[in-house]
Scaffold this active site. Structure first.
Site, mmCIF file in Angstrom:
data_model
loop_
_atom_site.group_PDB
_atom_site.id
_atom_site.type_symbol
_atom_site.label_atom_id
_atom_site.label_comp_id
_atom_site.label_asym_id
_atom_site.label_seq_id
_atom_site.Cartn_x
_atom_site.Cartn_y
_atom_site.Cartn_z
ATOM 1 N N SER A 225 28.623 5.533 8.487
ATOM 2 C CA SER A 225 28.079 4.264 7.992
ATOM 3 C C SER A 225 27.787 3.328 9.149
ATOM 4 O O SER A 225 27.260 2.247 8.951
ATOM 5 C CB SER A 225 29.119 3.613 7.083
ATOM 6 O OG SER A 225 30.262 3.269 7.863
ATOM 7 N N GLY A 226 28.185 3.738 10.359
ATOM 8 C CA GLY A 226 28.058 2.819 11.498
ATOM 9 C C GLY A 226 29.348 2.052 11.725
ATOM 10 O O GLY A 226 29.529 1.408 12.745
ATOM 11 N N GLY A 227 30.265 2.114 10.763
ATOM 12 C CA GLY A 227 31.554 1.430 10.901
ATOM 13 C C GLY A 227 32.496 2.194 11.825
ATOM 14 O O GLY A 227 32.205 3.332 12.215
ATOM 15 N N VAL A 228 33.607 1.542 12.154
ATOM 16 C CA VAL A 228 34.555 2.136 13.096
ATOM 17 C C VAL A 228 35.097 3.471 12.583
ATOM 18 O O VAL A 228 35.115 4.468 13.306
ATOM 19 C CB VAL A 228 35.794 1.220 13.283
ATOM 20 C CG1 VAL A 228 36.690 1.734 14.380
ATOM 21 C CG2 VAL A 228 35.396 -0.207 13.508
ATOM 22 N N ASP A 229 35.544 3.482 11.335
ATOM 23 C CA ASP A 229 36.267 4.642 10.829
ATOM 24 C C ASP A 229 35.399 5.898 10.848
ATOM 25 O O ASP A 229 35.795 6.934 11.360
ATOM 26 C CB ASP A 229 36.761 4.390 9.400
ATOM 27 C CG ASP A 229 37.422 3.033 9.268
ATOM 28 O OD1 ASP A 229 37.876 2.515 10.296
ATOM 29 O OD2 ASP A 229 37.467 2.486 8.148
ATOM 30 N N SER A 230 34.200 5.773 10.267
ATOM 31 C CA SER A 230 33.370 6.976 10.201
ATOM 32 C C SER A 230 32.867 7.351 11.594
ATOM 33 O O SER A 230 32.669 8.535 11.882
ATOM 34 C CB SER A 230 32.220 6.795 9.214
ATOM 35 O OG SER A 230 31.393 5.741 9.612
ATOM 36 N N LYS A 368 43.934 0.629 10.717
ATOM 37 C CA LYS A 368 42.710 0.302 11.463
ATOM 38 C C LYS A 368 42.948 0.150 12.965
ATOM 39 O O LYS A 368 42.160 0.640 13.776
ATOM 40 C CB LYS A 368 42.150 -0.998 10.887
ATOM 41 C CG LYS A 368 40.791 -1.359 11.355
ATOM 42 C CD LYS A 368 39.778 -0.452 10.736
ATOM 43 C CE LYS A 368 38.648 -1.108 10.075
ATOM 44 N NZ LYS A 368 37.942 -0.296 9.130
#
Ligand code: XMP
Length: 512
Positions: A225-230, A368
């Protein structure tokens, strides 16, 4: 193999904090609901066990208890609150219904020196701790010694020193017990003899080995998604499997203004060339038409995501696995046998049962800040690692009521103004998440000489450590006024702006 510790969960609201504290000390822990503790205990082979607090009473019929095997194995055990009481009852001591309930701050009187209190609390001294209990221990089990009390709780800590078994009525895991970390440290290192060998480097090595063993020669589709986790999952997958991995970014039309283009650019340039972007905006909007319930929205979005991924997997052939960036708080909030369901994070409970691919979630046990650290170690660019968390269902859970392209556009514009101003005023470093939400009520206003009857925008910005708790960011009033002014002037369809002051709990960070 790392030293592991099993945290047996009796349903306390702060069980996950035990895991955090233990992990901060470099010890790997897993939380297991008491119902499945017996099997987990046997397969996990932990070096020590912590029994959490919980809302039940050991005096009730069929009260939750720890597998007797834990006590029989002769392992170091620390019982906290309910965990202490069940340990007491299971080992032959007695628990009584409390006449004086203690909630919040209490003062612990040290009756005897204890290895758990070594270096911090000497006999005859008093110390602040945090309590939350009704029942309490009436008589310690045979062979145990009482080491602390409070004004209303004569047995607030007891121990079987030779057997390395300890019970405390207070909560050492919360920050309101200022010396709590040391108590936990004494238990883990001095009593249980753990090594503290769980680091982000070791996590990376272990994950890569596990992923390779699990996936073999198959292909993996990695949802990004562009987020940190993914992004961290994608980096881990790439390390483990190289070009067996295809990253797929689904643009559901529910991202922030210009975000889809930014994600694709940042991802491709900075890090992973093997990215497929799918424009699924029309499909998502069609599926969301008329849907207003927050849980229903998450289910629809979860299903559409999987449909998009599976369609792509079919094109790739032999793609049996879907990797995604689920984190521990998502798992906790989506409900477990012991914790209440707050919301079904679309990537946890929102996945449809017709899904064919097997899900891989390498970050499922992490918080996180741990994920960010792993991202840094994997060499991801700072902008990616420091990115504000953004929910998978995107603006859909920030638009109360129906999600339409027009309403999304309103939120995107208001959100862009708010976040631009935050950046311009350099307030970003102290903020965990900031966003604009659109409400589904309307209010009367006056613009020029005309009456307006439009929807309000709510601004939300919070400070947090791990999204489990949060508080509103204390903006200067003039700043908020300036942002509100820009929004009502620049965003068509909005005539009022509110700032949300509520902490989590009792609110949540997102409005839905
Ligand atoms: P709440 O609103 O529960 O949010 O306080 C805690 C954190 O989780 C994010 N969040 C989600 N993330 N799918 C996600 O991937 C979801 O359905 C979801 N709901 C909330 C939220 O943005 C915050 O960081």
């Amino acid at each position: 193999m790392h030293d592991k510790i099993l945290i047996l969960d009796f349903g306390s609201q702060v069980t996950q904090l035990i895991a955090r504290r233990v992990r901060e000390m470099g010890v790997y822990s897993e939380i297991v609901p008491f119902q499945s503790a017996e099997a987990a205990f046997r397969s996990m082979n932990p070096k020590a066990v912590i029994l959490s607090g919980g809302p039940a009473s050991v005096l009730e019929a069929n009260a939750p208890c720890a597998p007797q095997a834990i006590f029989e194995a002769g392992l170091p055990v620390l019982g906290i609150c309910y965990g202490e009481q069940t340990m007491c009852a299971q080992l032959g001591g007695a628990v009584e219904a409390g006449h004086h309930r203690e909630f919040g701050r209490a003062f612990l009187e040290i009756e005897e020196d204890s290895p758990l209190f070594d270096g911090i609390w000497a006999r005859g001294t008093r110390h602040q701790v945090w309590m939350s209990h009704g029942d309490q221990v009436l008589r310690e089990p045979t062979g145990f010694e009482v080491t602390a009390s409070t004004d209303t709780c004569p047995i607030a800590a007891f121990e079987d020193r030779a057997g390395h078994r300890f019970g405390v009525q207070f909560h050492p895991e919360v920050s309101h017990t200022p010396d709590g970390r040391t108590v936990l440290m004494r238990f883990l290192f001095d009593e249980a003899g753990l090594r503290g060998d769980w680091t982000s480097e070791s996590f990376i090595e272990d994950s890569i080995r596990d992923i390779r063993a699990r996936v073999g020669e198959a292909r993996v589709l990695c949802a990004v998604s562009g987020g940190v986790d993914s992004s961290v999952v994608a980096a881990l997958m790439a390390e483990a499997l190289g070009d067996q991995v295809t990253c797929v970014f689904v643009d559901h039309g529910l991202l922030r203004k210009n975000e889809a283009e930014q994600v694709v650019r940042a991802f491709t340039e900075a890090f992973h060339p093997n990215l497929v972007a799918i424009d699924a905006r029309a499909t998502f909007f069609a599926a969301l038409a008329g849907v207003t319930d927050p849980e229903a929205k998450r289910k629809v979005i979860g299903a559409e995501f999987v449909r998009a991924f599976e369609a792509h997997a079919d094109e790739l052939q032999g793609c049996d696995f879907l990797a995604q960036g689920t984190l521990y708080p998502d798992v906790i909030e989506s409900g477990s046998p012991t914790a209440a369901k707050i919301k079904t994070h679309h990537n946890v409970g929102g996945l449809p049962d017709w899904m064919k691919m097997t899900v891989i979630e390498p970050l499922k046990w992490l918080f996180k800040d741990e994920v960010r650290e792993i991202g840094r170690k994997l060499g991801l660019p700072a902008e990616m690692v420091e990115r504000e968390p953004f929910p998978g269902p995107g603006l859909a859970v920030r638009i109360l009521g129906e999600v339409t392209p027009e309403r999304v556009a309103i939120v995107q514009e208001a959100d862009a103004i708010f976040r631009d101003e935050i950046r311009a005023h350099d307030l970003h470093p102290g903020i965990w998440q900031s966003y604009a939400a659109l409400l589904d009520v309307r209010s009367v206003g006056v613009m020029g000489d005309e009456r307006t009857y439009q929807h309000p925008i709510v601004l939300r910005a919070v400070q947090s450590e791990d999204a489990m708790t949060a508080q509103a960011f204390p903006f200067d009033f003039r700043f908020l006024e300036h942002v509100a002014n820009r929004i009502v002037n620049e965003v068509k369809g909005v005539n009022r702006v509110l700032y949300d002051l509520t902490s989590k709990p009792p609110a949540t960070i997102e409005w839905e």
